[in-house]
Scaffold this motif. Structure first.
Motif, PDB file in Angstrom:
ATOM      1  N   ASP A   1       0.868  -1.275  -0.165  1.00 37.96           N
ATOM      2  CA  ASP A   1      -0.172   0.220  -0.117  1.00 37.96           C
ATOM      3  C   ASP A   1       0.971   1.158   0.095  1.00 37.96           C
ATOM      4  OD1 ASP A   1      -3.090   1.200   0.591  1.00 37.96           O
ATOM      5  OD2 ASP A   1      -1.198   2.380   1.923  1.00 37.96           O
TER       6      ASP A   1
ATOM      7  N   GLN B   1      -1.060   6.051 -11.586  1.00 38.14           N
ATOM      8  CA  GLN B   1      -2.306   5.894 -11.466  1.00 38.14           C
ATOM      9  C   GLN B   1      -3.385   6.449 -12.210  1.00 38.14           C
ATOM     10  OE1 GLN B   1      -2.498   8.221  -7.447  1.00 38.14           O
ATOM     11  NE2 GLN B   1      -3.292   6.220  -6.298  1.00 38.14           N
TER      12      GLN B   1
ATOM     13  N   TRP C   1      -3.487  -3.705  -2.447  1.00 39.49           N
ATOM     14  CA  TRP C   1      -2.698  -2.321  -2.934  1.00 39.49           C
ATOM     15  C   TRP C   1      -2.674  -2.280  -4.460  1.00 39.49           C
ATOM     16  CZ3 TRP C   1       0.885  -2.560  -6.624  1.00 39.49           C
ATOM     17  CH2 TRP C   1       1.705  -3.970  -6.123  1.00 39.49           C
TER      18      TRP C   1
ATOM     19  N   LYS D   1      -5.939  -0.452  -5.026  1.00 37.22           N
ATOM     20  CA  LYS D   1      -5.899   1.496  -4.232  1.00 37.22           C
ATOM     21  C   LYS D   1      -4.976   1.633  -5.492  1.00 37.22           C
ATOM     22  CE  LYS D   1      -3.953   4.364  -1.387  1.00 37.22           C
ATOM     23  NZ  LYS D   1      -3.371   4.008  -0.199  1.00 37.22           N
TER      24      LYS D   1
ATOM     25  N   GLY E   1      -7.385   2.600  -9.025  1.00 40.82           N
ATOM     26  CA  GLY E   1      -8.312   2.910  -8.414  1.00 40.82           C
ATOM     27  C   GLY E   1      -9.225   2.526  -8.525  1.00 40.82           C
TER      28      GLY E   1
END
Length: 276
Positions: A132, A168, A191, A194, A197
């Motif tokens: 993460d 990202q 993770w 994340k 997204g």
């Protein structure tokens, strides 16, 4: 340090480690004058003040390297998928005997036994192995302070944050139909969800998925299943129509953590393109 948190037992290690202690003591005795020569002389770490760090796996090694450690020795070969299954060799104990820090994870209970059998004065450090982004940068900062390499850790953090933000953006641009994909993820690969997204609609593991979990997770109709490559149990939701993505947590021999994120992003982009 949290030694009393390690409760998993590996009886097969006890006898070999104790048997090797005497041999290592003899080795240390033969090299005592060299060891004193390498000391900084001020009570600090040897080797001109640079800490010698022994890590159980490449994952801890990557965190140590990111934090600024230069002399990092890895005990468990990269080919070993499940670190607690590894049986340490005499050379492993010899490396620990010369270490300033020994880094391990809670699921690797032999780390303390290795240190004790080697008669090392090394500081045993439990590492929070989680990719993460927030947890990883916090752990790198903690280790940098521990090693006295805060500047190197800060430089890595800056590079990481820039590259992470780029990934990202790339993954958001790859969302099928411009919408965040619904995913089911293994607990140790959350993770990567994340990073993408993604909308996490369910998690599983580390135990095998039960019949009820299978039904419940399938009902969420995920587009992707993020599977832990190191603990895979095969196809997780065989009848859900979801594309399963293999996520790798461990870095390679170069102990570079950044490619772990790039590789995960690449796998996720390919999967999302197939799910469009």
């Amino acid at each position: 340090m949290a030694r009393n948190r390690v409760r998993v037992r590996f009886p097969s290690l006890a006898a070999p480690l104790l048997a090797l202690t005497a041999a290592l003591a003899l080795t240390a005795g033969c090299g005592s004058s060299d060891a004193s020569d390498s000391s900084s002389g001020d009570g600090g770490h040897p080797h001109d003040g640079a800490p010698v760090v022994v890590v159980t796996t490449t994952w801890e090694g990557a965190f140590a390297k990111a934090a600024g450690a230069k002399d990092v020795k890895v005990i468990v070969p990269q080919s070993v998928q499940h670190a607690p299954d590894y049986d340490p060799k005499p050379s492993d104990l010899a490396a620990v005997a010369d270490a300033d820090f020994v880094l391990y994870a809670p699921f690797e209970p032999y780390a303390e036994k290795i240190k004790e059998a080697a008669g090392s004065d090394a500081e045993l450090v439990e590492v929070n192995l989680d990719n993460d982004a927030d947890k990883a940068t916090a752990e790198v900062a903690r280790l940098g302070k521990l090693f006295g390499t805060q500047d190197a850790a800060a430089t890595w953090q800056k590079t990481f944050k820039t590259q992470y933000a780029d990934l990202q953006r790339e993954l958001k641009a790859a969302w099928p139909g411009g919408k965040a994909p619904a995913v089911v993820t293994q607990v140790f690969t959350a993770w990567s969800a994340k990073l993408a997204g993604a909308e996490v609609v369910g998690t599983y593991g580390p135990e095998a998925v039960t019949a009820k979990q299978l039904s419940d997770l399938s009902a969420k109709k995920p587009a992707l299943v993020l599977d832990n490559a190191h603990m895979s149990t095969g196809t997780v939701l065989p009848d859900a129509g979801a594309k399963q993505v293999k996520i790798v947590n461990f870095p390679g021999k170069d102990l570079d953590l950044l490619p772990v994120y790039r590789d995960a992003a690449s796998a996720l982009k390919s999967a999302m393109a197939g799910a469009a």
